[in-house]
Design a protein around this motif. Structure first.
Motif, PDB file in Angstrom:
ATOM      1  N   MET A   1       0.627  -1.275   0.062  1.00 16.65           N
ATOM      2  CA  MET A   1      -0.073  -0.153  -0.129  1.00 16.65           C
ATOM      3  C   MET A   1       0.755   1.212   0.079  1.00 16.65           C
ATOM      4  SD  MET A   1      -3.224  -1.126  -0.114  1.00 16.65           S
ATOM      5  CE  MET A   1      -4.501  -0.176   1.002  1.00 16.65           C
ATOM      6  N   ARG A   3       0.835   5.881   0.466  1.00 16.29           N
ATOM      7  CA  ARG A   3       0.034   6.716   0.597  1.00 16.29           C
ATOM      8  C   ARG A   3       0.138   7.723  -0.242  1.00 16.29           C
ATOM      9  NH1 ARG A   3       2.779   5.886   6.001  1.00 16.29           N
ATOM     10  NH2 ARG A   3       1.581   4.248   7.075  1.00 16.29           N
ATOM     11  N   VAL A  42      -6.885   8.023   5.427  1.00 17.33           N
ATOM     12  CA  VAL A  42      -5.975   7.985   6.655  1.00 17.33           C
ATOM     13  C   VAL A  42      -6.340   9.326   7.344  1.00 17.33           C
ATOM     14  CG1 VAL A  42      -3.572   8.514   7.098  1.00 17.33           C
ATOM     15  CG2 VAL A  42      -4.047   6.874   5.510  1.00 17.33           C
ATOM     16  N   ASP A  80      -4.607   5.614   1.602  1.00 17.27           N
ATOM     17  CA  ASP A  80      -3.550   4.532   1.536  1.00 17.27           C
ATOM     18  C   ASP A  80      -4.184   3.412   0.949  1.00 17.27           C
ATOM     19  OD1 ASP A  80      -1.508   2.853   2.194  1.00 17.27           O
ATOM     20  OD2 ASP A  80      -2.098   2.804   4.291  1.00 17.27           O
ATOM     21  N   GLN A 106       2.310  11.319  -4.362  1.00 16.95           N
ATOM     22  CA  GLN A 106       2.565  10.057  -3.561  1.00 16.95           C
ATOM     23  C   GLN A 106       3.364  10.490  -2.319  1.00 16.95           C
ATOM     24  OE1 GLN A 106       4.279   6.592  -5.304  1.00 16.95           O
ATOM     25  NE2 GLN A 106       4.110   5.402  -3.326  1.00 16.95           N
ATOM     26  N   ASP A 114       6.912   4.244  10.365  1.00 16.16           N
ATOM     27  CA  ASP A 114       6.109   3.152  10.371  1.00 16.16           C
ATOM     28  C   ASP A 114       6.085   2.183  11.366  1.00 16.16           C
ATOM     29  OD1 ASP A 114       4.635   4.295   8.078  1.00 16.16           O
ATOM     30  OD2 ASP A 114       5.604   2.866   6.779  1.00 16.16           O
TER      31      ASP A 114
END
Length: 124
Positions: A1, A3, A42, A80, A106, A114
């Motif tokens: 995935m 974002r 998100v 996402d 992007q 993360d």
């Protein structure tokens, strides 16, 4: 995935008559709800018009507005999604709802951040 930031410039919605704002709000919230239901939303928000502050490395704070700035973000949504095409499809829905063009970019992946979010029990 991956974002993606979907955004529009401040002033891009100035062409909308006052009496249409309730309909625009409903349409924008419907797209947001659709993104939430699809599990891709998100975060998103509109931004206060030209109410920015810049904090320099020495801590000096300079408040706006900045008339020399040609374009500033007026609102955004972060999604996402699995592919750029999916982000573009969400941008198209937002463009219709907000009645203005959307920019799609992007976000750079950051595995360390993360991991920090994962360890804190948040989405990463």
């Amino acid at each position: 995935m991956a974002r993606y930031l979907i955004s529009f410039n401040d002033g891009a919605m100035d062409h909308i008559p006052d009496e249409d704002w309730p309909d625009v709000g409903k349409a924008a919230h419907a797209v947001t709800q659709e993104a939430v239901n699809a599990g891709v939303f998100v975060f998103g928000a509109g931004l206060q018009r030209q109410r920015a502050s810049v904090v320099a490395t020495d801590g000096l704070v300079t408040d706006g507005p900045y008339p020399e700035t040609k374009e500033v973000i007026g609102g955004f949504m972060v999604v996402d999604v699995a592919a750029r095409e999916e982000a573009l499809a969400w941008a198209a829905k937002i463009a219709v709802a907000c009645r203005c063009a959307q920019e799609v970019r992007q976000l750079m992946p950051d595995p360390e951040t993360d991991e920090m979010l994962r360890q804190a029990g948040r989405r990463g």
